[in-house]
Scaffold this motif. Structure first.
Motif, PDB file in Angstrom:
ATOM      1  N   ALA A 185      42.939 -19.377  44.929  1.00 28.96           N
ATOM      2  CA  ALA A 185      43.609 -18.859  43.734  1.00 28.96           C
ATOM      3  C   ALA A 185      44.860 -19.650  43.376  1.00 28.96           C
ATOM      4  CB  ALA A 185      43.996 -17.401  43.961  1.00 28.96           C
ATOM      5  N   TYR A 239      38.783 -12.438  40.664  1.00 33.43           N
ATOM      6  CA  TYR A 239      38.799 -13.389  39.546  1.00 33.43           C
ATOM      7  C   TYR A 239      39.227 -12.702  38.253  1.00 33.43           C
ATOM      8  CZ  TYR A 239      36.270 -16.606  42.674  1.00 33.43           C
ATOM      9  OH  TYR A 239      35.900 -17.422  43.713  1.00 33.43           O
ATOM     10  N   PHE A 266      40.788 -19.399  39.189  1.00 36.03           N
ATOM     11  CA  PHE A 266      39.957 -19.150  40.366  1.00 36.03           C
ATOM     12  C   PHE A 266      39.633 -20.445  41.102  1.00 36.03           C
ATOM     13  CE2 PHE A 266      37.059 -19.857  36.861  1.00 36.03           C
ATOM     14  CZ  PHE A 266      36.158 -20.747  37.400  1.00 36.03           C
ATOM     15  N   LYS A 269      30.572 -22.471  42.973  1.00 39.10           N
ATOM     16  CA  LYS A 269      31.305 -21.764  41.923  1.00 39.10           C
ATOM     17  C   LYS A 269      30.819 -22.118  40.526  1.00 39.10           C
ATOM     18  CE  LYS A 269      35.818 -21.110  44.150  1.00 39.10           C
ATOM     19  NZ  LYS A 269      37.240 -21.478  43.995  1.00 39.10           N
ATOM     20  N   ARG A 284      33.233 -17.884  33.288  1.00 37.22           N
ATOM     21  CA  ARG A 284      34.647 -17.615  33.036  1.00 37.22           C
ATOM     22  C   ARG A 284      35.375 -18.688  32.241  1.00 37.22           C
ATOM     23  NH1 ARG A 284      36.605 -13.324  35.947  1.00 37.22           N
ATOM     24  NH2 ARG A 284      35.051 -12.425  37.332  1.00 37.22           N
ATOM     25  N   THR A 302      30.301 -19.130  38.367  1.00 34.18           N
ATOM     26  CA  THR A 302      31.601 -18.551  37.996  1.00 34.18           C
ATOM     27  C   THR A 302      32.231 -19.347  36.856  1.00 34.18           C
ATOM     28  OG1 THR A 302      31.890 -17.850  40.284  1.00 34.18           O
ATOM     29  CG2 THR A 302      33.859 -17.875  38.907  1.00 34.18           C
TER      30      THR A 302
END
Lengths: 473, 473
Positions: free
Chosen positions: A353, A414, A424, A434, A441, A437
């Motif tokens: 993060a 997230y 993220f 990822k 996102r 993701t």
């Protein structure tokens, strides 16, 4: 395969299952793949020839350098039409220009090897993270790697002055000028840095070097809460004139967990600090390395008196000063043992993060309850000076590791990061782990632009298929 | 035009010839163009709407912010299908986060306006060049502007943590997170920085701020030849721990030429230095601003004793120390008067050369005879600390200014730069003036990649037509 052998030599095409093993799983051991072969070219020209041949045969190519990715960025997918292109034989430090403070290197040079070499000239390549003993320059640039010294020297991106790269067409980009000011059209250096090998294969780079500090001052501080961190950091920056080289968050829960599986590591303070900070100043000024009136090294005095001020204010409640190189190493050893400890404590997930520093306290106060609800134990650690938290979780005591529950928890975190203006993906990359993701996102306008650029540069989707762009299947 | 008026308001569509004049010629007065209208949107959404409408009408759009380009980067071509999109109404400093040391601004904010604003918080935006009183953030980012402080703080690129931009499709990219570590796919921030408005229109940015130095030490040095410069710079960096903020080459010929047309400016030394250097150190450390044992400001002593050492060695042969802010300003005034003096001495051409520092002496020894042969008088000046020379020429005394001869000379200098690993474009940009040079001299593999990316992002070639990519006509 004979055609590949004709390019790189018979010994450099690996197809035997046993010999391929090291190339097929990632650093954590969690991700595994397979490939038709591992091809190890020995020069930029050979990389280009391999790419041209792969293109002709419509093969997929996964590029691998040190294979230390934590996101499946260098492990193959496992389709029969896929080869691994390993950069490990491109391992020459082409030149070091000590006066200009630059090094020109192959992409397969191990970071620590470069650091050892330039130390002979009183210089350092200041990219500092746990895997530097096996991670290579190519991967570090392709993922825009970070680490502990980013708040002073920047990410890998800021340490790179030029690249050489092979495009999916097999054409080569030569941009190794290493100039500080150079604006001749679009910035391909920065486009390829962080592109994780999906737009081209970085084969060489010009890297910035910095003078080795003449002196360091290192301490482990106990803060009166994480909300003091930004103030403490700014005070230390002001007192030292911007010489903070590392500002690492090492909370008590994590320090204790590391020591539970690696009891040989020393605790930095007698009483475990709930909010521990490993701070390091470094200076290249001779006067900072000299003894001052009190008989102490000047930079140590600078740090000590700044911390005394902070203790009077109440922001810092305890501290340990490394007075020898061994004590300093012990602190860093503890810091860098995190990944190894997590592997022992695992299964684990390390959420990578990034946050505005001012939002870190709120993030923690909202994320920790999510972990508890998901029956997870949080073992965070972080490069707090640049807002990067590795928010890692293992199963809470007495509970199973349930991948689905973990995935749901990750998604909640997230969401929270999005809400707080965070990211993220800080320094580990996207890889294949990822990609979904990212697709979900990333702002749609930006993801569409990514697709457009990928399609124009790599119309066959040859390089790093499945990285960034999730496979349709 | 009514449709544009409906988006931005009647007052913000300029079509009267007299009112358009300031938008139609460049900072040097040499380049002139024309346009159907100047459209001045007042928000990012209005920029997007203007772009969508321009796309629908197949218009060409030249983006203009402060219009200080020296390369025809913000002056329209002059076709009837062309509009200027001026960013001057996007002039709001959206926020300043003093603790995080960032500012979020509109693209039309004047650099100096931002500097004045953040000074209230003890901070600076360290992009320092002569035109900062009218140059705007959007143009500075689009050209990756440089200036005098690049050796310490980097180019505009390194000072930008995030952007907001309108794409040719009219879609908006929001990437104003301002995170230090953030890797979520391709790096559009850096792709748009330096793209000179050909891939999208930067409408906002998050910028890095730095603490205002508590103390500066400024001197004008006479070096024993340009070949001493790199050694002198490295000595000053070592002595100060990397606090050199500016290292500007001001040769005697240029200082004298400036003073011939601006006699009110003071000469820095009694005897003109053939190789003059304006050097400035700056520190944020309180101890550097304090009096030392000798009763002097500590940073001044640092500079003075470093220079004494260099004078003993023989590399520095004379020097003047600014002992008051006024003296410091006088030195900088002289430095920044260069462009104004060249305009008075002109016609002139300012070649914007970048070189590895170690190759500067060879460059000069080979370029000067080329100028002489072309009947040109060289009045160079340069940000020597980062290898950027403004190798300017005017007609030699008693000779005419022959544009063809000048063009042939420029081409010879570019050949020489290529030979020495330099660049013909350091910090001024390419614009329309150097598009043909770029097309000719850029590595073909890279120029082809530029074309591919341009075609995929801006298929109509709407934005900045003629910039980077020469027009077929």
């Amino acid at each position: 395969m004979e055609d590949f052998e004709a390019i790189v030599g018979t010994d450099n095409v690996i197809t035997a299952d046993a010999d391929m093993i090291p190339y097929l799983h990632d650093a954590t051991g969690a991700l595994k793949g397979s490939a038709a072969a591992v091809i190890c070219p020995g020069s930029t020209e050979e990389v280009a020839a391999v790419v041209r041949l792969a293109s002709k045969r419509a093969l997929k190519v996964t590029v691998q350098s040190g294979n230390t990715s934590l996101c499946g960025g260098s492990v193959p997918r496992g389709n029969p039409d896929e080869i691994i292109l390993s950069l490990r034989r491109l391992n020459s430090i082409r030149s070091v220009d000590a006066a200009a403070r630059t090094a020109t290197v192959d992409a397969g040079v191990v970071i620590e090897t470069l650091q050892t070499r330039v130390a002979e000239d009183g210089l350092d390549f200041p990219l500092m993270f746990g895997a530097r003993g096996s991670a290579m320059i190519g991967g570090a640039l392709s993922t825009n790697a970070g680490g502990s010294n980013v708040l002073r020297y920047g990410n890998a991106r800021e340490l790179c002055l030029g690249i050489e790269a092979v495009l999916p067409s097999g054409e080569v980009i030569h941009a190794l000028g290493g100039l500080i000011k150079d604006n001749r059209g679009y910035d391909f250096r920065n486009l390829l840095i962080g592109a994780e090998g999906t737009l081209g294969i970085i084969t060489g780079a010009v890297l910035r070097l910095v003078p080795t500090p003449k002196v360091r001052a290192t301490a482990f501080l106990a803060l009166d809460g994480i909300d003091q961190a930004l103030h403490v950091l700014n005070c230390l920056q002001d007192a030292s004139g911007g010489q903070v080289e590392a500002f690492e968050w090492m909370p008590g829960v994590t320090v204790e967990a590391i020591r539970s599986v690696m009891p040989e590591l020393r605790a930095p303070l007698e009483q475990t600090a709930e909010t521990g900070i490993l701070v390091e100043l470094a200076s290249t000024r001779a006067s900072d390395a000299a003894m001052d009136e009190s008989g102490e090294v000047a930079l140590q005095t600078t740090l000590l008196s700044a911390i005394e001020g902070l203790m009077e204010e109440g922001g810092v409640i305890d501290g340990f000063f490394a007075t020898s190189e061994q004590q300093r190493r012990d602190l860093w050893h503890l810091r860098e043992a995190t990944l190894e400890a997590l592997v022992k404590l695992g299964p684990f997930v390390a959420l990578d993060a990034s946050l505005p520093l001012s939002r870190v306290p709120e993030f923690l106060s909202r994320a920790d309850p999510l972990a508890e609800a998901a029956r997870l134990r949080v073992l965070p650690i972080g490069h707090l000076g640049d807002g990067n938290l590795h928010y890692s979780v293992v199963a809470a005591e007495g509970h199973d590791w349930d991948p689905q529950r973990v995935a749901a928890f990750s998604s909640q975190v997230y969401d929270l990061l999005e809400d707080l203006g965070g990211s993220f993906s800080a320094e580990h990359g996207i890889g294949r782990s990822k990609a979904a993701t990212l697709a979900k996102r990333k702002e749609p306008s930006q993801f569409a632009l990514m697709r457009a650029i990928k399609a124009s540069v790599d119309p066959q989707n040859m390089l790093g298929s499945g990285i960034f762009f999730p496979l349709e299947t």
